[in-house]
Design an enzyme around this catalytic site. Structure first.
Site, short mmCIF file in Angstrom:
data_model
loop_
_atom_site.label_atom_id
_atom_site.label_comp_id
_atom_site.label_asym_id
_atom_site.label_seq_id
_atom_site.Cartn_x
_atom_site.Cartn_y
_atom_site.Cartn_z
N HIS A 63 0.81 -1.22 0.00
CA HIS A 63 0.00 0.00 0.00
C HIS A 63 0.85 1.27 0.00
O HIS A 63 0.46 2.27 -0.59
CB HIS A 63 -0.92 0.00 1.22
CG HIS A 63 -1.74 1.25 1.36
ND1 HIS A 63 -2.60 1.67 0.38
CD2 HIS A 63 -1.79 2.18 2.35
CE1 HIS A 63 -3.17 2.80 0.77
NE2 HIS A 63 -2.70 3.12 1.94
N CYS A 64 2.03 1.24 0.64
CA CYS A 64 2.76 2.48 0.90
C CYS A 64 3.98 2.70 0.00
O CYS A 64 4.15 3.77 -0.57
CB CYS A 64 3.21 2.54 2.36
SG CYS A 64 1.86 2.58 3.54
N ILE A 65 4.83 1.68 -0.11
CA ILE A 65 6.12 1.89 -0.77
C ILE A 65 5.98 2.32 -2.23
O ILE A 65 6.71 3.20 -2.68
CB ILE A 65 7.02 0.64 -0.62
CG1 ILE A 65 7.35 0.41 0.86
CG2 ILE A 65 8.31 0.80 -1.40
CD1 ILE A 65 8.17 -0.82 1.13
N VAL A 67 3.46 3.97 -3.50
CA VAL A 67 2.63 5.17 -3.60
C VAL A 67 3.28 6.41 -3.00
O VAL A 67 3.28 7.49 -3.59
CB VAL A 67 1.25 4.92 -2.94
CG1 VAL A 67 0.39 6.18 -2.97
CG2 VAL A 67 0.54 3.76 -3.62
N ASP A 68 3.86 6.26 -1.82
CA ASP A 68 4.39 7.43 -1.09
C ASP A 68 5.46 8.20 -1.86
O ASP A 68 5.43 9.44 -1.88
CB ASP A 68 4.92 7.00 0.28
CG ASP A 68 3.80 6.74 1.28
OD1 ASP A 68 2.63 6.98 0.92
OD2 ASP A 68 4.09 6.29 2.40
#
Length: 228
Positions: A63-65, A67-68
């Site tokens: 979810h994060c790596i 997108v961020d």
């Protein structure tokens, strides 16, 4: 402050994405040089300080790596600044599923076969080992690209019973049998789940594209193994 905490989170995931992008490019370079990327990375990690070990893979997931860093890059663009490292890492990471398909094609060519019509078994569609999370999983991109090129594709993942296909419909996980491994023209490893008997894969499969070094500890596998 809250802003500093949010920035810290963005930076943490950005560092990971950039480092993974670097090590993925190392894998591409090692292939050109005829070297084993995992062996090179493990050798570099013997340095007693100043080295943090990352391994290559079929792309970024979760979810994060993925997108961020893109979000941080977008924020900086609004301030008229180009985050060059972030964008270059994203370019490398997003190209990895296509590179995996290229490896599959090369592997099949050794048997005078094409992707179109070949029986391809994908092992693990979660974005990392031992989870059921397929958000942004690069394995899904690998599956879709292979299907687009006409592969007779099946997948096995003990954590993911079914996946949605871009053109509509879904695909269900098959049972991982000895017959399935033997009959596949190429097995593609995209998640290193600990519940999979990797020694059995190495013994029964004809040809393997291993993007996670799942077979790295198996001496003299009977399968013809192409590493990332």
């Amino acid at each position: 402050s809250t802003q500093a905490a949010e920035m810290a989170k963005l930076l943490e995931n950005t560092f990971r994405a950039v480092n993974i992008g670097l090590v993925n490019e190392v894998a591409l370079m090692c292939r050109k040089l005829g070297l084993d990327a995992w062996e090179v990375i493990d050798a570099a990690a013997t340095k007693p300080f100043g080295f943090m070990k990352f391994y290559p893979g079929p792309g970024l997931g979760g979810h994060c790596i993925p997108v961020d860093p893109i979000y941080l890059s977008w924020i900086l663009k609004t301030l008229n600044y180009t985050a060059r490292f972030i964008e270059l890492a994203a370019e490398v990471n997003t190209s990895m599923p296509s590179y995996v398909v290229e490896l599959v094609s090369d592997c099949l060519n050794e048997d005078r076969k094409s992707v179109n019509g070949s029986r391809i078994l994908v092992l693990g569609v979660a974005y990392k080992a031992n989870v059921a999370d397929v958000r942004e999983s690069p394995a899904l991109d690998v599956v879709n690209l292979l299907v687009e090129r006409g592969a007779e594709l099946s997948y096995y993942d003990p954590y993911v019973p079914s996946i949605r296909m871009p053109g509509g419909g879904s695909m269900e996980s098959v049972e991982l049998t000895e017959e399935l491994l033997r009959e596949a023209d190429c097995v593609v490893i995209t998640a290193k789940h600990s519940s999979i008997d990797w020694r059995q894969v190495a013994e029964l499969a004809h040809a393997v594209v291993d993007t996670r070094n799942a077979l790295g500890d198996i001496a003299e596998p009977k399968a013809r193994v192409h590493k990332l």
